[in-house]
Write an enzyme that holds these catalytic residues in place. Sequence first.
Site, PDB file in Angstrom:
ATOM      1  N   LYS A 127       0.846  -1.196   0.000  1.00 53.51           N
ATOM      2  CA  LYS A 127       0.000   0.000   0.000  1.00 53.51           C
ATOM      3  C   LYS A 127       0.885   1.253   0.000  1.00 53.51           C
ATOM      4  O   LYS A 127       2.064   1.181   0.352  1.00 53.51           O
ATOM      5  CB  LYS A 127      -0.899  -0.020   1.229  1.00 53.51           C
ATOM      6  CG  LYS A 127      -0.130  -0.089   2.546  1.00 53.51           C
ATOM      7  CD  LYS A 127      -1.039  -0.425   3.722  1.00 53.51           C
ATOM      8  CE  LYS A 127      -0.255  -0.445   5.024  1.00 53.51           C
ATOM      9  NZ  LYS A 127      -0.977  -1.096   6.106  1.00 53.51           N
ATOM     10  N   ARG A 156     -11.048  -0.001  14.288  1.00 55.39           N
ATOM     11  CA  ARG A 156     -10.921   0.819  13.079  1.00 55.39           C
ATOM     12  C   ARG A 156     -11.985   0.297  12.123  1.00 55.39           C
ATOM     13  O   ARG A 156     -13.096   0.770  12.112  1.00 55.39           O
ATOM     14  CB  ARG A 156      -9.501   0.671  12.518  1.00 55.39           C
ATOM     15  CG  ARG A 156      -9.162   1.645  11.443  1.00 55.39           C
ATOM     16  CD  ARG A 156      -7.659   1.685  11.136  1.00 55.39           C
ATOM     17  NE  ARG A 156      -7.140   0.432  10.592  1.00 55.39           N
ATOM     18  CZ  ARG A 156      -5.878   0.267  10.189  1.00 55.39           C
ATOM     19  NH1 ARG A 156      -5.022   1.279  10.270  1.00 55.39           N
ATOM     20  NH2 ARG A 156      -5.472  -0.874   9.699  1.00 55.39           N
ATOM     21  N   TYR A 216      13.578  31.954   5.675  1.00 50.49           N
ATOM     22  CA  TYR A 216      12.328  32.621   6.048  1.00 50.49           C
ATOM     23  C   TYR A 216      12.241  32.929   7.534  1.00 50.49           C
ATOM     24  O   TYR A 216      12.747  32.167   8.359  1.00 50.49           O
ATOM     25  CB  TYR A 216      11.135  31.731   5.698  1.00 50.49           C
ATOM     26  CG  TYR A 216      10.809  31.708   4.221  1.00 50.49           C
ATOM     27  CD1 TYR A 216      10.464  32.883   3.551  1.00 50.49           C
ATOM     28  CD2 TYR A 216      10.834  30.521   3.514  1.00 50.49           C
ATOM     29  CE1 TYR A 216      10.150  32.858   2.201  1.00 50.49           C
ATOM     30  CE2 TYR A 216      10.524  30.471   2.173  1.00 50.49           C
ATOM     31  CZ  TYR A 216      10.182  31.652   1.516  1.00 50.49           C
ATOM     32  OH  TYR A 216       9.877  31.618   0.198  1.00 50.49           O
ATOM     33  N   MET A 275       9.888  25.329   0.784  1.00 46.64           N
ATOM     34  CA  MET A 275       9.071  24.410  -0.009  1.00 46.64           C
ATOM     35  C   MET A 275       9.936  23.465  -0.846  1.00 46.64           C
ATOM     36  O   MET A 275       9.706  22.255  -0.868  1.00 46.64           O
ATOM     37  CB  MET A 275       8.127  25.193  -0.922  1.00 46.64           C
ATOM     38  CG  MET A 275       7.109  24.292  -1.619  1.00 46.64           C
ATOM     39  SD  MET A 275       6.051  25.174  -2.760  1.00 46.64           S
ATOM     40  CE  MET A 275       5.037  26.132  -1.654  1.00 46.64           C
TER      41      MET A 275
HETATM   42  C1  LIG Z   1      -0.320  -1.886   6.925  1.00 46.39           C
HETATM   43  C2  LIG Z   1      -0.906  -3.096   7.454  1.00 46.39           C
HETATM   44  C3  LIG Z   1      -0.102  -4.192   7.842  1.00 46.39           C
HETATM   45  C4  LIG Z   1       1.390  -4.143   7.877  1.00 46.39           C
HETATM   46  O1  LIG Z   1       1.804  -3.473   9.048  1.00 46.39           O
HETATM   47  P1  LIG Z   1       3.358  -3.244   9.367  1.00 46.39           P
HETATM   48  O2  LIG Z   1       3.360  -2.669  10.729  1.00 46.39           O
HETATM   49  O3  LIG Z   1       3.855  -2.289   8.356  1.00 46.39           O
HETATM   50  O4  LIG Z   1       3.993  -4.552   9.266  1.00 46.39           O
HETATM   51  C5  LIG Z   1      -0.736  -5.359   8.203  1.00 46.39           C
HETATM   52  N1  LIG Z   1      -2.087  -5.454   8.220  1.00 46.39           N
HETATM   53  C6  LIG Z   1      -2.878  -4.422   7.897  1.00 46.39           C
HETATM   54  C7  LIG Z   1      -4.345  -4.602   7.951  1.00 46.39           C
HETATM   55  C8  LIG Z   1      -2.329  -3.202   7.516  1.00 46.39           C
HETATM   56  O5  LIG Z   1      -3.124  -2.178   7.201  1.00 46.39           O
END
Ligand SMILES: *Cc1c(COP(=O)(O)O)cnc(C)c1O
Length: 818
Positions: free
Chosen positions: A489, A585, A713, A762
């Site tokens: 991701k 969550r 700045y 920036m």
């Molecule tokens: C991002 C994520 C992981 C991985 O977590 P890490 O701490 O980066 O190993 C595992 N499960 C879910 C549902 C996640 O969103």
Amino acid sequence: MLLFQQLAAITEGSVVQFVQDHPVVHLLTDSRKLSQPVGSLFFAIRGKYNDGHKYLAQLYAQGVRQLVVEQGEPEAQKALYPEANILLVHNSLEALQKLAAWHRSQFHIPVIGITGSNGKTIVKEWLSQLLSPDEQIAKSPRSYNSQLGVPLSVWQLNQNHTLGIFEAGISQPGEMEKLRQVIQPTIGIFTNIGSAHDEGFTSRQQKVEEKLKLFKEVELLFYCSDHTLVHEAVQARNLHTFTWSRTQPADLTITATTTAGHKTIVVYTYQGQKQRLVIPFTDEASVENALHCLAVLLYRNLPLAEIQDRLDKLQPVAMRLEMKEAINDCYLIDDTYNNDLAGLAIALDLLASQPKRGGHTLILSDVLESGLPEEKLYEQVAGLVQAHGVERLIGIGKTLQAHAAKFGSMGTFYQSTYAFLEQFRPGQFHNEVILVKGARVFEFEKIVHAFQQKVHGTVLEVNLDALVHNLNYYRSKLAPDTKMMVMVKALAYGSGSFEVANLLQFHRVDYLAVAYVDEGVSLREHGITLPIMVMNPSPDSFVKLRHYNLEPEIYSLEILQALLDSAPATDPVKIHLKLDTGMHRLGFTAADFDALFILLHQNPQVQVASAFTHLAGADEALHNDFSLLQLATFRKLAAQVEERLGYKVIKHALNSAGIVRFPEHQLDMVRLGIGLYGVEATGSEQEALRPVSTLKTTVSQVKSIKQGETVGYSRKGIADTDKTIATIAIGYADGYDRRFSNGVGEVWIKGRRAPLIGNVCMDMCMVDVTGMDVKAGDEVTIFGPQLTLVELAGRIGTIPYELLTNVSARVKRVFFAE
Ligand SMILES: *Cc1c(COP(=O)(O)O)cnc(C)c1O
């Protein structure tokens, strides 16, 4: 020619099945690198992370008919592979080494063996550049210096070679003797001794002693007697030596080295004569490497003018193979520093492992340093190119052009790099993966340049070997049948998702996970075929999700209903049920189950592929009780899921920190995230991981300011003394956090830390480089091996995840393999 039945005597193995003789031409140790089944001999090697025996069936199906297997494998193999010759050995790796040693002993030519902590590869490459006018040289490709790499290197020796140059690297006692038996060097070079692999030895001394074993039977050993440990150990052995030194009398005594521009002037005394030569480098390591080479050239009695002429042509050796985005969605593999057969085979393996996209293209120069007659050489090149599935060849150079007919209709040929560039039109290339592989003299960097998109001075370098190391580290913690899902991701935690996903696919992980449907679509469009879970699918993207065969995380009844509404009830779809066990969550709780399973029973087209939960505090020991409670709750809920569905699903709970902390709760699969990218979230095993990403930029300008003046700045950076400051080309729009302003952050420049002065702007910021030798154009590391993500995150009160994913899209990602 070597016949299969001879192998038994050579390797001390036994032939358990012999069908018919095939030539033994290619030694295969990695099933993914199969290109020519006929003539391949596969060694099933059991390693720390993998077992070659797992791939026997696949290779047999692909036509491999010669197999080397280890004890303990059942008789059943004969029945499984009825047409294969099978050799049973005690240890496949040792058998490979014995075969290579036997092969080496067929050649009565000088062989140079090189070891030492640093410089092995450079000295090997330079020596082969320097000696190539006089010799036909076989040498280790890249840094092939391991227990596996050395036998594969030595296997290249053929009748036409007049000299071998091979490097040997070790990480623990006992290894060098095996490498010596394979290389059988007649001449040795000991480059130096440093800290590399100290952890494998009880002392530096022990390491020196172990390395010296390579030279047990050499006729002459070259070394620098300024390395005291090396010098003492060599003296104790009474070897025939050629020494060089900057501090004491030696065969070659260096009396002065002075830099002049980009060169180093070396004054030395050899055989009573004072002489002077110029080396085209100035850094300490290059000068030392060049002096090793000089010693060899002097010993060979080359005339001084000739030595100077050859030294002038020395080129820096690119130690890595870079992959980068190019024009028109093309993707470039840049390997432009040499071009011999073995190097070509390695680069073609990498090309073949890339998804096809718009096709695989090879831009190739004349092949040098093969030791083969031209006719045979280009037959072999054509064979390699075809076996690796190259669809389009652009051949550059007169010899290659002369053999154009061997490549059929796939090739277009040009006399020179210049001729190609003159006719080059970007429109001729689209969406291709292009391997650019040329010998130095062809200056293919000009071609790479023509293909490259504009580079903004800031890059994120991603070390693919480090990624694989980290993947294997976590793999080694898993039970053999535990699956691995890897989280890619947010652009694979900022490091570039398609490239990382491709590597993971190549290394056979089981699942990928992304946050959004569009991320999954992009992976599919880049040729990723692994199953992909999407964690935040929005209802308006479900049609696309199904079209691209992506699998949604389903966390509520509403989202499940929306998925059902997105396609006719006849269309099958796989889903992943998220269970909330305390993170609060997303996810179902037991209270939702009745309604959930009614809906699932009414819709048998929906198959639940997995059920999972996420730990809220796996990174901190403080929360262990809570984590264990979550895991217990999950096991209970998941059992209910399977019972109510009436079938088994993949159950998973652990993220990176969880894998380290709760190995007994791996269940059917784990979800690796941040650990792959080099951060060990519990902190306890950070040492075992390798840093993956290095964020780099350059100095735009250096200026002197007077005490009392201010920088940037809001005039926040105040010079308390006269200062030298450097403006560097990174700012918060690149993802460099503004909280690093005013001394909170440091960068790495010229081997030292330099603190920020003033506010981060920036697109740039300023650092204090007072007393340092810094100039415009110098490289600056923002984070990397010297400045870790963990440290930097700590300084601004955040976590490494945020620093990694903040690196903005305008920062170019460059991938490399060592
Ligand atoms: C991002 C994520 C992981 C991985 O977590 P890490 O701490 O980066 O190993 C595992 N499960 C879910 C549902 C996640 O969103």
